[in-house]
Each structure stands twice: as structure tokens, then as C-alpha cells.
Write an enzyme that holds these catalytic residues in place. Structure first.
Site, PDB file in Angstrom:
ATOM      1  N   ASP A 192      15.916 -13.598   0.316  1.00 19.38           N
ATOM      2  CA  ASP A 192      16.172 -14.533  -0.717  1.00 19.38           C
ATOM      3  C   ASP A 192      17.520 -13.644  -1.523  1.00 19.38           C
ATOM      4  OD1 ASP A 192      15.967 -16.426  -2.392  1.00 19.38           O
ATOM      5  OD2 ASP A 192      14.054 -15.870  -3.306  1.00 19.38           O
ATOM      6  N   ASP A 231      20.042 -20.417   0.246  1.00 16.33           N
ATOM      7  CA  ASP A 231      19.867 -18.809  -0.224  1.00 16.33           C
ATOM      8  C   ASP A 231      18.773 -18.291   0.308  1.00 16.33           C
ATOM      9  OD1 ASP A 231      18.344 -20.608  -1.897  1.00 16.33           O
ATOM     10  OD2 ASP A 231      18.540 -19.123  -3.489  1.00 16.33           O
ATOM     11  N   GLU A 232      17.811 -18.725   1.141  1.00 16.38           N
ATOM     12  CA  GLU A 232      16.841 -18.125   1.646  1.00 16.38           C
ATOM     13  C   GLU A 232      16.307 -18.423   3.077  1.00 16.38           C
ATOM     14  OE1 GLU A 232      12.182 -18.739  -0.078  1.00 16.38           O
ATOM     15  OE2 GLU A 232      13.742 -20.001  -0.856  1.00 16.38           O
TER      16      GLU A 232
END
Length: 354
Positions: A10, A104-105
Site C-alpha cells: 500500500d 496505490d494498492e
């Protein structure tokens, strides 16, 4: 079956991190991306702003009331997508089993990865170091036997953290875990659980599956499974693999191109082993080579080669010769890869808010 090894990564305050990377003066101030104007909404903020209580999806007016010195910048999704593509590219160099959840993850299944001594912990460290060096932002990572625990672990030491839950530590870890950490447990469900005297997963275990199903229906069974640290969901690859590659970072820089040529054959062997593991049903469209010099400058070259089944030393040597203009320049990293032709890759919807 081998014990599963799952990594959840993350990016820390992703949009804000990209802004601070590109404008270092923003690192010293509480920063929000979005939220300007009377009706603007904060998409994310840095940790200086979070210390004042600013959060994602908060109206900009409320954020400025909590943090009078808040600096806001408009979102720049094009830049964020470029940064995300670089991060996801690094993840996919390690394994094709990558499930992005947003820009983003992502989850990675590294059960069958043999690099880094087969250690998921060493893999997570490697990924964090590469992203920081090559993308200029930090990521937090969680390592665990399943997706549920890996996601919780990645949040355990944020920002810029790594937390590992080993298989023999699962029982002790979940027993003390607050129910608010469980997926799907918001304020309403948490309040209901608290009313039953349930505050931790240990309390949930004591309540029993029958009682949980009676009071919460299907969600009760999911709560029971999570309370015991169980999660059989696979990592779902939502992107068709377009390439396979291998690379090697040398503990001591290779002095010149002649030294690079000596390791080319073994890299090609490693690449073919990976191709065999991933299946050879996709026809190769291109070969590519990557080189990183001692000053960390990185160069790549690819060429169409459609009739090659098992690329070897003799296929990559012309690319290496073409790519390297200075034969005496020290080399830190060398990589080889193939690209497939994929025109039907599915589209993944990405989150707006961190």
C-alpha cells in the site's frame, strides 16, 4: 499444498506522496490533495495533515477548520497513473500473480517465487527498496498466509513500514485484534458487537459461529472465519500478463560489457524457467533487455522477435551490444524479458479516494 505466502503493498498517502516527491517544499507543510474551494473534497493528505484530523473524503472547509495552515493542491491523475504504473511494473517483475485494488494498492501471491531465498519477507523488503529508489515514494507492506491478514499487516506500521504475520503467529495475532480491523465492520456493526461485549477477535471466537450466524446472518459466518484468521480467497489477476522478465542486481558492479556477456546465458536460463512455470501458450512478440549502471541510470531496449520459442544467449547478445554504447561503464543490474501480444486485457476500476 505449500503454505501460501501473500504480500499486500500500500503506497503511503499516494497522491500526496507524488506531490511531495515532485515539489520537496510540500514535505514541510500539512498537505491535502483536493479540497480547494467551497465544495472541494480531500482525496488524500500527508501525515502532517492527518495529525490535525484531516482525512480522505472530508470537505475542504472542514479540513481547513481543523488545520488552518493546510496547503491544498489540485489532483493530477495523469501523474498519479504514471507513478502507479511504475509501482505495479516493479511488483509484476517479481510475480505475475498481482491483484491491484486501486492505483496505490495490490496483493501479490509469492508462494511459488524462488528469488530472495523464497522468503516473502525478503521479497517485501526488496519491493519497498526498489519503489523508493525508482519511483521516489514509500510503500508499506504486510506479509501473511492469506489476503485478510496481509492487508491488516500492511497497515500495522504505516507509514513506510513492514509487518509480518508468520503462520505459527496467526492465532496469537488475531486473538488480540480489535473487531474494528475486520473487513466489513464499520461503526454500526462494531456498535452491535460491543453491545454483546465483543471487542476483540478473541471475544468473537468465544461467542461461537452459531450465535454469530443467528445474530448477523451470512456476515456472522464471515466474522467467525476472520476471527480465526482464515481466508481462502485467491489472488485474482485482473490484468493479463503482457510480459515475463528476470533481472539480477550484482553485489559488486560488473566492470564492463564483457562481464555482462558472461552472465547473459544464466539470465536467459532463468527466464526460460520462469516462462515454463507461467506456461508457453502465449507467442512471444518482443525481446527486451534492461541495464542499470552504477550511477542508477537505467536504459532499456526491445526488438520484435516473433518466431522465438526459447530465447537464449544468442538472441539477447545483439540487443546488449546495441544498447551499450560505453563498453567500459560499470553495471549494477542486468535484466532480460519477453513481451506477448495481448489486445484483450480487462479493465480494472480504480478507487478515487485513498
Amino acid at each position: 499444498m505449500p503454505q501460501r505466502k501473500i504480500i499486500h503493498v500500500d503506497c503511503d498517502c499516494f497522491y500526496a506522496a507524488v506531490e511531495m516527491r515532485d515539489d520537496p517544499t510540500l514535505r514541510e507543510v500539512p498537505l491535502a490533495v483536493g479540497g480547494e474551494g467551497g465544495r472541494g473534497v480531500v482525496t488524500t493528505c500527508n501525515y502532517k495533515a492527518r495529525a490535525f484530523g484531516v482525512r480522505s473524503a472530508m470537505p475542504g472547509g472542514e479540513a481547513r477548520w481543523l488545520c488552518p495552515g493546510l496547503v491544498t493542491v489540485p489532483p493530477d491523475m495523469a501523474r498519479y497513473r504514471v507513478a502507479s504504473q511504475k509501482v505495479m511494473g516493479i511488483l509484476r517483475e517479481l510475480t505475475d500473480l498481482v491483484e491491484p485494488l486501486s492505483l496505490d494498492e495490490a496483493f501479490l501471491d509469492v508462494t511459488d517465487v524462488t528469488e530472495h531465498k523464497g522468503s516473502a519477507t525478503l521479497m517485501a523488503r526488496y519491493l519497498r527498496e526498489r519503489v523508493e529508489k525508482e519511483v521516489g515514494i514509500t510503500i508499506s507492506a504486510g506479509v501473511a498466509p492469506n489476503k485478510f491478514l496481509a492487508k491488516i499487516a500492511s497497515d500495522w506500521r504505516k507509514p513506510d513500514g513492514l509487518f509480518v504475520v508468520k503462520p505459527d503467529e496467526v492465532d496469537g495475532f488475531v486473538r488480540e485484534l480489535k473487531v474494528e480491523k475486520l473487513f466489513g465492520v464499520g461503526q454500526v456493526t462494531a456498535a452491535k458487537l460491543h453491545a454483546f461485549g465483543v471487542k476483540t477477535c478473541g471475544d468473537l471466537q468465544a461467542l461461537g459461529v452459531d450465535v454469530l450466524i443467528e445474530r448477523f446472518g451470512k456476515q456472522g459466518y464471515r466474522l467467525h472465519e476472520m476471527a480465526h484468521g482464515r481466508d481462502e480467497r485467491p489472488v485474482v489477476v485482473s490484468r493479463i500478463a503482457k510480459s515475463v522478465s528476470v533481472e539480477r542486481t550484482f553485489s559488486q558492479d560488473l566492470p564492463d560489457i564483457a562481464a555482462c556477456e558472461t552472465v547473459l546465458a544464466s539470465l536467459a536460463t532463468d527466464l526460460n524457467l520462469r516462462l515454463t512455470r507461467k506456461g508457453r501458450d502465449k507467442p512471444i512478440h518482443k525481446l527486451f533487455i534492461k541495464i542499470r549502471y552504477s550511477d542508477f541510470s537505467t536504459h532499456t531496449l526491445e526488438r520484435v522477435r516473433e518466431n522465438i520459442k526459447e530465447p537464449g544467449y544468442e538472441d539477447y547478445l545483439p540487443l546488449l551490444t546495441e544498447l551499450v554504447s560505453n563498453r567500459e561503464r560499470p553495471v549494477r543490474l542486468l535484466g532480460l524479458g519477453v513481451r506477448f501480444r495481448n489486445d484483450d486485457a480487462p479493465v480494472t476500476q480504480l478507487r478515487l479516494f485513498d
